[in-house]
Design an enzyme around this catalytic site. Structure first.
Site, PDB file in Angstrom:
ATOM      1  NE  ARG A  32     -10.176  19.929 -10.109  1.00 42.36           N
ATOM      2  CZ  ARG A  32      -9.449  18.812 -10.032  1.00 42.36           C
ATOM      3  NH1 ARG A  32      -8.563  18.661  -9.055  1.00 42.36           N
ATOM      4  NH2 ARG A  32      -9.579  17.850 -10.925  1.00 42.36           N
ATOM      5  CG  ASP A  33     -10.058  23.997  -0.484  1.00 44.47           C
ATOM      6  OD1 ASP A  33     -10.473  23.421   0.540  1.00 44.47           O
ATOM      7  OD2 ASP A  33      -9.760  25.212  -0.513  1.00 44.47           O
ATOM      8  CB  ILE A  34     -12.018  28.290  -3.144  1.00 46.02           C
ATOM      9  CG1 ILE A  34     -12.149  29.448  -4.115  1.00 46.02           C
ATOM     10  CG2 ILE A  34     -11.742  28.794  -1.731  1.00 46.02           C
ATOM     11  CD1 ILE A  34     -13.409  30.266  -3.921  1.00 46.02           C
ATOM     12  CG  ASN A  91      -9.514  20.266   9.440  1.00 46.23           C
ATOM     13  OD1 ASN A  91      -8.601  19.611   9.927  1.00 46.23           O
ATOM     14  ND2 ASN A  91      -9.360  21.027   8.376  1.00 46.23           N
ATOM     15  CD  GLU A  99     -10.642  28.088   8.103  1.00 43.98           C
ATOM     16  OE1 GLU A  99     -10.953  28.220   6.905  1.00 43.98           O
ATOM     17  OE2 GLU A  99      -9.549  28.437   8.576  1.00 43.98           O
ATOM     18  CB  VAL A 100     -16.942  25.127   5.910  1.00 46.19           C
ATOM     19  CG1 VAL A 100     -18.337  25.040   5.294  1.00 46.19           C
ATOM     20  CG2 VAL A 100     -16.099  26.176   5.171  1.00 46.19           C
ATOM     21  CG  HIS A 104     -15.517  19.851   4.795  1.00 46.15           C
ATOM     22  ND1 HIS A 104     -16.225  20.594   5.714  1.00 46.15           N
ATOM     23  CD2 HIS A 104     -14.217  20.249   4.916  1.00 46.15           C
ATOM     24  CE1 HIS A 104     -15.392  21.400   6.362  1.00 46.15           C
ATOM     25  NE2 HIS A 104     -14.160  21.199   5.906  1.00 46.15           N
ATOM     26  CG  HIS A 106      -9.854  18.969   3.707  1.00 46.44           C
ATOM     27  ND1 HIS A 106      -9.655  20.216   3.157  1.00 46.44           N
ATOM     28  CD2 HIS A 106     -10.544  19.172   4.858  1.00 46.44           C
ATOM     29  CE1 HIS A 106     -10.185  21.139   3.940  1.00 46.44           C
ATOM     30  NE2 HIS A 106     -10.730  20.538   4.990  1.00 46.44           N
TER      31      HIS A 106
HETATM   32  P1  5GP Z   1     -12.122  23.313   7.063  1.00 46.08           P
HETATM   33  O1  5GP Z   1     -11.119  24.179   7.764  1.00 46.08           O
HETATM   34  O2  5GP Z   1     -13.534  23.676   7.450  1.00 46.08           O
HETATM   35  O3  5GP Z   1     -11.820  21.852   7.178  1.00 46.08           O
HETATM   36  O4  5GP Z   1     -11.940  23.616   5.505  1.00 46.08           O
HETATM   37  C1  5GP Z   1     -12.801  24.390   4.750  1.00 46.08           C
HETATM   38  C2  5GP Z   1     -12.230  24.450   3.353  1.00 46.08           C
HETATM   39  O5  5GP Z   1     -13.198  25.030   2.502  1.00 46.08           O
HETATM   40  C3  5GP Z   1     -10.962  25.308   3.231  1.00 46.08           C
HETATM   41  O6  5GP Z   1      -9.898  24.510   2.710  1.00 46.08           O
HETATM   42  C4  5GP Z   1     -11.372  26.415   2.268  1.00 46.08           C
HETATM   43  O7  5GP Z   1     -10.338  26.797   1.372  1.00 46.08           O
HETATM   44  C5  5GP Z   1     -12.560  25.808   1.541  1.00 46.08           C
HETATM   45  N1  5GP Z   1     -13.539  26.778   1.070  1.00 46.08           N
HETATM   46  C6  5GP Z   1     -14.058  27.811   1.783  1.00 46.08           C
HETATM   47  N2  5GP Z   1     -14.935  28.492   1.036  1.00 46.08           N
HETATM   48  C7  5GP Z   1     -14.977  27.867  -0.177  1.00 46.08           C
HETATM   49  C8  5GP Z   1     -15.725  28.108  -1.378  1.00 46.08           C
HETATM   50  O8  5GP Z   1     -16.519  29.031  -1.498  1.00 46.08           O
HETATM   51  N3  5GP Z   1     -15.509  27.251  -2.417  1.00 46.08           N
HETATM   52  C9  5GP Z   1     -14.626  26.203  -2.327  1.00 46.08           C
HETATM   53  N4  5GP Z   1     -14.487  25.437  -3.400  1.00 46.08           N
HETATM   54  N5  5GP Z   1     -13.916  25.938  -1.204  1.00 46.08           N
HETATM   55  C10 5GP Z   1     -14.088  26.777  -0.145  1.00 46.08           C
END
Ligand code: 5GP
Length: 122
Positions: A32-34, A91, A99-100, A104, A106
């Site tokens: 689950r997303d944090i 993304n 961001e990460v 991944h 969503h």
């Molecule tokens: P992006 O913008 O890269 O597509 O989304 C990265 C997602 O990772 C964001 O929705 C963010 O809330 C989630 N996220 C970032 N750090 C963590 C973490 O430590 N644990 C979890 N479960 N989700 C994270």
């Protein structure tokens, strides 16, 4: 872009930081997303070191790609969001606001999601 072993999802995969896991197999981890953006918001990641959708789609093996997408569909079904529908999003890069830097998906669901994105302004 080279893979950064210190990204947050790499640390989750190594068990260095916890996650709220919903699924795991040889190729895939889902949790689950944090900061959930919808009632159901799950992230599906490959265990392999792929920076982005672009990297994964070009470099991953057929077993990884097949396993990943079959798992993602099963996870959505098992989460109970298949019936009413849901959104799958990857993304990618700067314009995609990734961001990460570990590929991944969503999975968003559990509520009506509205239109996909806003059209360009002006
Ligand atoms: P992006 O913008 O890269 O597509 O989304 C990265 C997602 O990772 C964001 O929705 C963010 O809330 C989630 N996220 C970032 N750090 C963590 C973490 O430590 N644990 C979890 N479960 N989700 C994270």
């Amino acid at each position: 872009m080279t893979y950064d072993d210190n990204n947050i999802f790499a640390k989750i995969l190594r068990g260095e930081i916890p996650c709220d896991k919903v699924y795991e197999d040889d190729h895939v981890l889902a949790f689950r997303d944090i900061q959930p953006q919808t009632k159901v918001h799950v992230l599906v990641i490959p265990k392999g070191a792929y920076v982005s959708f672009a990297d994964f789609s070009a470099q991953a093996s057929e077993a990884e790609i097949t396993g990943f997408f079959r798992a993602a569909g099963k996870i959505a079904k098992d989460l109970g969001i298949e019936g009413d529908g849901y959104r799958v999003l990857a993304n990618t890069g700067v314009h995609g606001h990734q961001e990460v830097p570990h590929f991944h998906l969503h999975l968003f669901g559990g509520q009506p999601l509205g239109r996909m994105i806003k059209p360009p302004q002006g």
